[in-house]
Design an enzyme around this catalytic site. Structure first.
Site, mmCIF file in Angstrom:
data_model
loop_
_atom_site.group_PDB
_atom_site.id
_atom_site.type_symbol
_atom_site.label_atom_id
_atom_site.label_comp_id
_atom_site.label_asym_id
_atom_site.label_seq_id
_atom_site.Cartn_x
_atom_site.Cartn_y
_atom_site.Cartn_z
ATOM 1 N N HIS A 50 -2.865 -0.957 -3.127
ATOM 2 C CA HIS A 50 -4.045 -0.130 -2.860
ATOM 3 C C HIS A 50 -3.971 1.154 -3.685
ATOM 4 O O HIS A 50 -3.175 2.044 -3.397
ATOM 5 C CB HIS A 50 -4.112 0.239 -1.377
ATOM 6 C CG HIS A 50 -4.345 -0.934 -0.480
ATOM 7 N ND1 HIS A 50 -4.047 -0.899 0.863
ATOM 8 C CD2 HIS A 50 -4.837 -2.175 -0.734
ATOM 9 C CE1 HIS A 50 -4.360 -2.060 1.402
ATOM 10 N NE2 HIS A 50 -4.836 -2.860 0.451
ATOM 11 N N ASP A 78 -4.334 -4.920 6.158
ATOM 12 C CA ASP A 78 -4.745 -5.762 5.033
ATOM 13 C C ASP A 78 -3.652 -6.782 4.716
ATOM 14 O O ASP A 78 -2.472 -6.441 4.645
ATOM 15 C CB ASP A 78 -5.026 -4.887 3.802
ATOM 16 C CG ASP A 78 -5.692 -5.660 2.680
ATOM 17 O OD1 ASP A 78 -6.328 -6.689 2.957
ATOM 18 O OD2 ASP A 78 -5.588 -5.214 1.515
ATOM 19 N N MET A 104 -0.140 1.135 5.032
ATOM 20 C CA MET A 104 -0.980 1.413 6.193
ATOM 21 C C MET A 104 -1.925 0.254 6.459
ATOM 22 O O MET A 104 -2.308 -0.476 5.556
ATOM 23 C CB MET A 104 -1.829 2.659 5.947
ATOM 24 C CG MET A 104 -1.077 3.954 5.789
ATOM 25 S SD MET A 104 -2.255 5.316 5.609
ATOM 26 C CE MET A 104 -1.168 6.614 5.015
ATOM 27 N N SER A 159 0.854 -1.198 0.000
ATOM 28 C CA SER A 159 0.000 0.000 0.000
ATOM 29 C C SER A 159 0.883 1.239 0.000
ATOM 30 O O SER A 159 1.641 1.453 -0.950
ATOM 31 C CB SER A 159 -0.951 -0.036 1.211
ATOM 32 O OG SER A 159 -1.837 1.051 1.186
ATOM 33 N N THR A 160 0.832 2.046 1.057
ATOM 34 C CA THR A 160 1.585 3.295 1.097
ATOM 35 C C THR A 160 3.077 3.042 0.879
ATOM 36 O O THR A 160 3.676 2.210 1.554
ATOM 37 C CB THR A 160 1.390 3.994 2.458
ATOM 38 O OG1 THR A 160 -0.001 4.059 2.743
ATOM 39 C CG2 THR A 160 1.993 5.383 2.441
#
Length: 368
Positions: free
Chosen positions: A214, A310, A307, A187-188
């Site tokens: 994401h 998940d 973040m 993600s991030t």
């Protein structure tokens, strides 16, 4: 006392600058210290009053977002004694905006937010405010963690005679392995992490790689195009009923879940519009859950910077099937949420800095 994060807003739209400022008002841990209309003015401002973080528009006159980001990175490099200024890109929800945003993330921007475009102005404002506050606070927590690690005194090393070391071995292609797929959740900080891991990994193996990053629609397409230009494999945004093949990387399309199903002896990708999981669509958990029955223990799962949590639920399913799990370490992660959650759950076999992950995967691929 809360740590105060100072913000500089950079956008050529006065109206949007005021909206961002309003989003951040009333927060005792966030202070807007400036608002300027382009990159030239931003750099001049920074030289007079250094912020912790910049919200940066992409398309501006005189100096655009990428040029401004590069100038900020240069300021950071020339002032290594000071904490680096972070940058959150604010992008239009367009293909051009997505292309530029991916380039910015690869160049070191902390994260990005798409400017809301719906007809419901109150919903747009609430969405923007929620994302801004979450990402600013993640940035601050990351900075504090980094400073705390640097403040811990290290023991003085013993004086030893250095051993002779062999030169690094060239990367070799592993053509024989029992493993059938590599599954990656991120993600991030993902685009930059993937640019480090995937081109290297594609030099070491031929087996397919499936990635959940994401991102909203358009942005995953831009990410796939950018990675494809750098990899030996063909990198694509996954489509429904697509056969999983060697020397291919499949990126889950933004706004849709990606699952893998078995049809006869072959694996096929399916994409769907099922409800978000943990607020995410695509979701790492959804891919991991689907991959267990298809690949059994013959997959490697990798959880990178990001973040939230998940991927942790899906990893618990994969671990019960004997899947080997690798996580990015905290120091090299932009945000150690997803990998940290997996580590705390006891689901990780190996924790590595980002640049060592391809080698770690290769070592597992060599196992019988």
């Amino acid at each position: 006392m809360k740590n105060l994060t100072t913000i500089l807003i950079v956008d050529d739209s006065l109206i949007f600058r005021k909206i961002v400022q309003k989003c951040l008002e009333g927060e005792d841990d966030i202070q807007v210290i400036g608002s300027v209309r382009n990159g030239v003015k931003a750099i001049a401002f920074i030289k007079q009053q250094r912020p912790d973080l910049i919200t940066l528009d992409i398309e501006m006159p005189e100096m655009n977002g990428i040029q401004t980001l590069n100038a900020v990175q240069e300021l950071n490099a020339n002032n290594e004694a000071l904490p680096p200024i972070g940058v959150i890109m604010l992008s239009a929800f367009t293909k051009k905006g997505a292309d530029i945003t991916i380039k910015a993330l690869e160049s070191g921007a902390f994260d990005f937010i798409t400017k809301p475009e719906g007809n419901d102005q109150q919903k747009n404002y609430s969405t923007l405010r929620r994302q801004l506050l979450a990402k600013i606070r993640y940035f601050t927590s990351r900075r504090i963690a980094s400073q705390n690690r640097q403040s811990i005194p290290l023991p003085k090393p013993k004086e030893v005679v250095p051993e002779k070391t062999e030169p690094n071995e060239p990367i070799s292609l592993i053509t024989q392995t029992r493993f059938k797929a590599i599954l990656i959740g991120v993600s991030t900080g993902g685009p930059r992490a993937l640019m480090t891991v995937i081109p290297d990994l594609c030099q070491r193996t031929n087996i397919p790689i499936m990635i959940v990053q994401h991102m909203p629609p358009k942005f995953t397409e831009s990410l796939a195009e950018s990675l494809n230009a750098k990899c030996r494999f063909q990198v694509v945004e996954a489509v429904d009923n697509q056969q999983v093949k060697h020397q291919h990387v499949y990126i889950a399309p933004g706004g849709k879940h990606m699952v893998v199903r078995k049809k006869g002896a072959d694996a096929f990708i399916q994409v769907n519009d099922d409800s978000p999981v943990h607020g995410c669509r695509p979701s790492v958990d959804v891919l991991f859950h689907s991959a267990g029955p298809v690949f059994g223990k013959d997959a490697i799962a990798v959880i990178l910077t990001g973040m939230g949590t998940d991927g942790t639920d899906g990893l618990s399913i994969l671990k019960r099937r004997g899947v080997f799990v690798i996580a990015q370490d905290e120091t090299s992660s932009v945000v150690w949420g997803m990998p940290g959650s997996a580590v705390r759950a006891g689901l990780v076999n190996d924790i590595q800095p980002l640049d060592k992950i391809p080698e770690s995967i290769a070592n597992v691929l060599k196992r019988v």
